[in-house]
Design a protein around this motif. Structure first.
Motif, PDB file in Angstrom:
ATOM      1  N   PHE A   7       3.808  -5.133  -0.847  1.00  0.00           N
ATOM      2  CA  PHE A   7       3.530  -3.707  -0.911  1.00  0.00           C
ATOM      3  C   PHE A   7       2.581  -3.346   0.229  1.00  0.00           C
ATOM      4  CE2 PHE A   7      -0.861  -3.602  -2.568  1.00  0.00           C
ATOM      5  CZ  PHE A   7      -1.003  -4.885  -3.046  1.00  0.00           C
ATOM      6  N   ILE A   8       2.439  -2.051   0.447  1.00  0.00           N
ATOM      7  CA  ILE A   8       1.560  -1.556   1.505  1.00  0.00           C
ATOM      8  C   ILE A   8       0.207  -1.221   0.894  1.00  0.00           C
ATOM      9  CG2 ILE A   8       1.208   0.250   3.227  1.00  0.00           C
ATOM     10  CD1 ILE A   8       4.288   0.479   3.380  1.00  0.00           C
ATOM     11  N   VAL A   9      -0.832  -1.872   1.373  1.00  0.00           N
ATOM     12  CA  VAL A   9      -2.151  -1.766   0.749  1.00  0.00           C
ATOM     13  C   VAL A   9      -2.643  -0.323   0.699  1.00  0.00           C
ATOM     14  CG1 VAL A   9      -3.452  -2.192   2.885  1.00  0.00           C
ATOM     15  CG2 VAL A   9      -4.429  -2.845   0.644  1.00  0.00           C
ATOM     16  N   SER A  10      -2.318   0.476   1.699  1.00  0.00           N
ATOM     17  CA  SER A  10      -2.830   1.843   1.755  1.00  0.00           C
ATOM     18  C   SER A  10      -2.096   2.798   0.811  1.00  0.00           C
ATOM     19  CB  SER A  10      -2.735   2.383   3.178  1.00  0.00           C
ATOM     20  OG  SER A  10      -1.398   2.372   3.626  1.00  0.00           O
ATOM     21  N   SER A  11      -1.067   2.316   0.155  1.00  0.00           N
ATOM     22  CA  SER A  11      -0.286   3.164  -0.743  1.00  0.00           C
ATOM     23  C   SER A  11      -0.729   3.082  -2.191  1.00  0.00           C
ATOM     24  CB  SER A  11       1.197   2.788  -0.654  1.00  0.00           C
ATOM     25  OG  SER A  11       1.706   3.034   0.645  1.00  0.00           O
ATOM     26  N   TYR A  12      -1.769   2.328  -2.479  1.00  0.00           N
ATOM     27  CA  TYR A  12      -2.221   2.095  -3.846  1.00  0.00           C
ATOM     28  C   TYR A  12      -3.728   2.220  -3.970  1.00  0.00           C
ATOM     29  CZ  TYR A  12       2.460   0.457  -4.786  1.00  0.00           C
ATOM     30  OH  TYR A  12       3.816   0.389  -4.936  1.00  0.00           O
ATOM     31  N   CYS A  13      -4.157   2.367  -5.219  1.00  0.00           N
ATOM     32  CA  CYS A  13      -5.570   2.273  -5.561  1.00  0.00           C
ATOM     33  C   CYS A  13      -5.928   0.792  -5.526  1.00  0.00           C
ATOM     34  CB  CYS A  13      -5.795   2.860  -6.952  1.00  0.00           C
ATOM     35  SG  CYS A  13      -7.414   2.524  -7.668  1.00  0.00           S
ATOM     36  N   ALA A  69     -14.041   0.707  -4.857  1.00  0.00           N
ATOM     37  CA  ALA A  69     -12.659   1.196  -4.950  1.00  0.00           C
ATOM     38  C   ALA A  69     -12.276   1.937  -3.684  1.00  0.00           C
ATOM     39  CB  ALA A  69     -12.501   2.118  -6.152  1.00  0.00           C
ATOM     40  N   PHE A  70     -10.999   1.800  -3.314  1.00  0.00           N
ATOM     41  CA  PHE A  70     -10.453   2.471  -2.132  1.00  0.00           C
ATOM     42  C   PHE A  70      -9.201   3.199  -2.586  1.00  0.00           C
ATOM     43  CE2 PHE A  70     -10.862   2.273   2.569  1.00  0.00           C
ATOM     44  CZ  PHE A  70      -9.761   3.033   2.913  1.00  0.00           C
ATOM     45  N   SER A  71      -9.245   4.516  -2.574  1.00  0.00           N
ATOM     46  CA  SER A  71      -8.133   5.290  -3.121  1.00  0.00           C
ATOM     47  C   SER A  71      -6.995   5.429  -2.114  1.00  0.00           C
ATOM     48  CB  SER A  71      -8.611   6.677  -3.545  1.00  0.00           C
ATOM     49  OG  SER A  71      -8.788   7.499  -2.392  1.00  0.00           O
ATOM     50  N   ARG A  72      -5.870   5.926  -2.601  1.00  0.00           N
ATOM     51  CA  ARG A  72      -4.712   6.164  -1.734  1.00  0.00           C
ATOM     52  C   ARG A  72      -5.031   7.213  -0.679  1.00  0.00           C
ATOM     53  NH1 ARG A  72      -0.507   7.210  -6.516  1.00  0.00           N
ATOM     54  NH2 ARG A  72       0.773   8.037  -4.855  1.00  0.00           N
ATOM     55  N   ALA A  73      -5.993   8.073  -0.964  1.00  0.00           N
ATOM     56  CA  ALA A  73      -6.394   9.102  -0.005  1.00  0.00           C
ATOM     57  C   ALA A  73      -7.456   8.601   0.966  1.00  0.00           C
ATOM     58  CB  ALA A  73      -6.911  10.327  -0.750  1.00  0.00           C
ATOM     59  N   GLU A 108      -9.968  -1.106   4.492  1.00  0.00           N
ATOM     60  CA  GLU A 108      -8.598  -1.612   4.583  1.00  0.00           C
ATOM     61  C   GLU A 108      -8.183  -1.701   6.044  1.00  0.00           C
ATOM     62  OE1 GLU A 108      -6.087   1.061   2.423  1.00  0.00           O
ATOM     63  OE2 GLU A 108      -6.666   0.256   0.464  1.00  0.00           O
ATOM     64  N   ASP A 109      -7.288  -2.619   6.327  1.00  0.00           N
ATOM     65  CA  ASP A 109      -6.669  -2.718   7.633  1.00  0.00           C
ATOM     66  C   ASP A 109      -5.156  -2.679   7.451  1.00  0.00           C
ATOM     67  OD1 ASP A 109      -5.614  -5.054   9.880  1.00  0.00           O
ATOM     68  OD2 ASP A 109      -6.679  -3.282  10.568  1.00  0.00           O
ATOM     69  N   SER A 110      -4.544  -1.614   7.912  1.00  0.00           N
ATOM     70  CA  SER A 110      -3.100  -1.449   7.703  1.00  0.00           C
ATOM     71  C   SER A 110      -2.293  -2.464   8.502  1.00  0.00           C
ATOM     72  CB  SER A 110      -2.682  -0.035   8.101  1.00  0.00           C
ATOM     73  OG  SER A 110      -3.293   0.915   7.270  1.00  0.00           O
ATOM     74  N   ARG A 157      -4.829  -4.160  -7.903  1.00  0.00           N
ATOM     75  CA  ARG A 157      -4.069  -2.971  -7.511  1.00  0.00           C
ATOM     76  C   ARG A 157      -3.548  -2.222  -8.727  1.00  0.00           C
ATOM     77  NH1 ARG A 157       2.236  -3.061  -5.708  1.00  0.00           N
ATOM     78  NH2 ARG A 157       2.550  -2.028  -7.716  1.00  0.00           N
ATOM     79  N   ASN A 158      -3.657  -0.863  -8.656  1.00  0.00           N
ATOM     80  CA  ASN A 158      -2.861  -0.079  -9.598  1.00  0.00           C
ATOM     81  C   ASN A 158      -2.319   1.153  -8.882  1.00  0.00           C
ATOM     82  OD1 ASN A 158      -4.587   2.153  -9.808  1.00  0.00           O
ATOM     83  ND2 ASN A 158      -5.356   1.606 -11.820  1.00  0.00           N
ATOM     84  N   SER A 159      -1.534   1.918  -9.600  1.00  0.00           N
ATOM     85  CA  SER A 159      -0.813   3.028  -8.986  1.00  0.00           C
ATOM     86  C   SER A 159      -1.443   4.377  -9.257  1.00  0.00           C
ATOM     87  CB  SER A 159       0.644   3.043  -9.476  1.00  0.00           C
ATOM     88  OG  SER A 159       1.288   1.830  -9.164  1.00  0.00           O
ATOM     89  N   TRP A 160      -2.623   4.381  -9.866  1.00  0.00           N
ATOM     90  CA  TRP A 160      -3.233   5.649 -10.232  1.00  0.00           C
ATOM     91  C   TRP A 160      -3.617   6.463  -9.003  1.00  0.00           C
ATOM     92  CZ3 TRP A 160      -7.268   4.605 -14.679  1.00  0.00           C
ATOM     93  CH2 TRP A 160      -6.578   4.111 -15.791  1.00  0.00           C
ATOM     94  N   VAL A 161      -3.534   7.769  -9.136  1.00  0.00           N
ATOM     95  CA  VAL A 161      -4.050   8.661  -8.103  1.00  0.00           C
ATOM     96  C   VAL A 161      -5.580   8.695  -8.194  1.00  0.00           C
ATOM     97  CG1 VAL A 161      -4.131  11.025  -7.257  1.00  0.00           C
ATOM     98  CG2 VAL A 161      -1.953  10.045  -8.042  1.00  0.00           C
ATOM     99  N   THR A 162      -6.083   8.765  -9.419  1.00  0.00           N
ATOM    100  CA  THR A 162      -7.531   8.679  -9.627  1.00  0.00           C
ATOM    101  C   THR A 162      -7.964   7.239  -9.408  1.00  0.00           C
ATOM    102  OG1 THR A 162      -7.536  10.486 -11.228  1.00  0.00           O
ATOM    103  CG2 THR A 162      -9.407   8.973 -11.266  1.00  0.00           C
ATOM    104  N   CYS A 163      -8.836   7.049  -8.420  1.00  0.00           N
ATOM    105  CA  CYS A 163      -9.252   5.696  -8.062  1.00  0.00           C
ATOM    106  C   CYS A 163     -10.741   5.751  -7.784  1.00  0.00           C
ATOM    107  CB  CYS A 163      -8.456   5.224  -6.858  1.00  0.00           C
ATOM    108  SG  CYS A 163      -8.758   3.516  -6.355  1.00  0.00           S
ATOM    109  N   GLU A 164     -11.510   5.809  -8.850  1.00  0.00           N
ATOM    110  CA  GLU A 164     -12.946   6.063  -8.726  1.00  0.00           C
ATOM    111  C   GLU A 164     -13.702   5.152  -9.672  1.00  0.00           C
ATOM    112  OE1 GLU A 164     -13.803  10.199  -9.149  1.00  0.00           O
ATOM    113  OE2 GLU A 164     -15.889   9.851  -9.712  1.00  0.00           O
TER     114      GLU A 164
END
Length: 125
Positions: free
Chosen positions: A26-32, A49-53, A70-72, A96-103
């Motif tokens: 998977f792409i690290v920057s696409s996930y929480c 934590a590092f969010s998708r945003a 992160e390093d893409s 890793r999880n798929s949540w938008v909220t990553c705090e």
């Protein structure tokens, strides 16, 4: 999906370590993405934590000392730890999880289906 941590070790108080979590599948920057730690007899706690945003949050004990990034290009998550204290001694995991909220504070370990095997950090006084 695979996550593999490295970079742990034994250091004196005040020292530094940089942990890496190489991911595949998977792409690290696409996930929480979150760094957790767990010491014997204690619950697993989210440290950074590092969010998708691209937003980062930290537990109070890590603020000002730890930096998550992160390093893409290498698909890698990092945790740079400075001014280490004996109470930072623990096994550190990336997850890793798929949540938008990553705090921090809103990330129960049970919400993370994917984990690495962990890397041990030991800080001596």
């Amino acid at each position: 999906v695979r996550l593999e941590e490295s970079g742990g070790g034994s250091v004196q108080a005040g020292g530094s370590l940089k942990l890496s979590c190489v991911v595949s599948g998977f792409i690290v920057s696409s996930y929480c993405m979150v760094w957790f730690r767990q010491s014997p007899g204690k619950e697993r706690e989210a440290v950074a934590a590092f969010s998708r945003a691209g937003e980062t949050t930290y537990t109070d004990s890590a603020k000002g000392r730890f930096t998550i990034s992160e390093d893409s290009a290498s698909n890698t998550l990092f945790l740079e730890m400075n001014s280490l204290k004996p109470e930072d001694t623990a096994m550190y995991y990336c997850a890793r999880n798929s949540w938008v909220t990553c705090e921090i504070g809103r990330l129960p370990p049970a919400a993370f289906p994917y984990w690495g095997q962990g890397t041990q950090v030991t800080v001596s006084s």
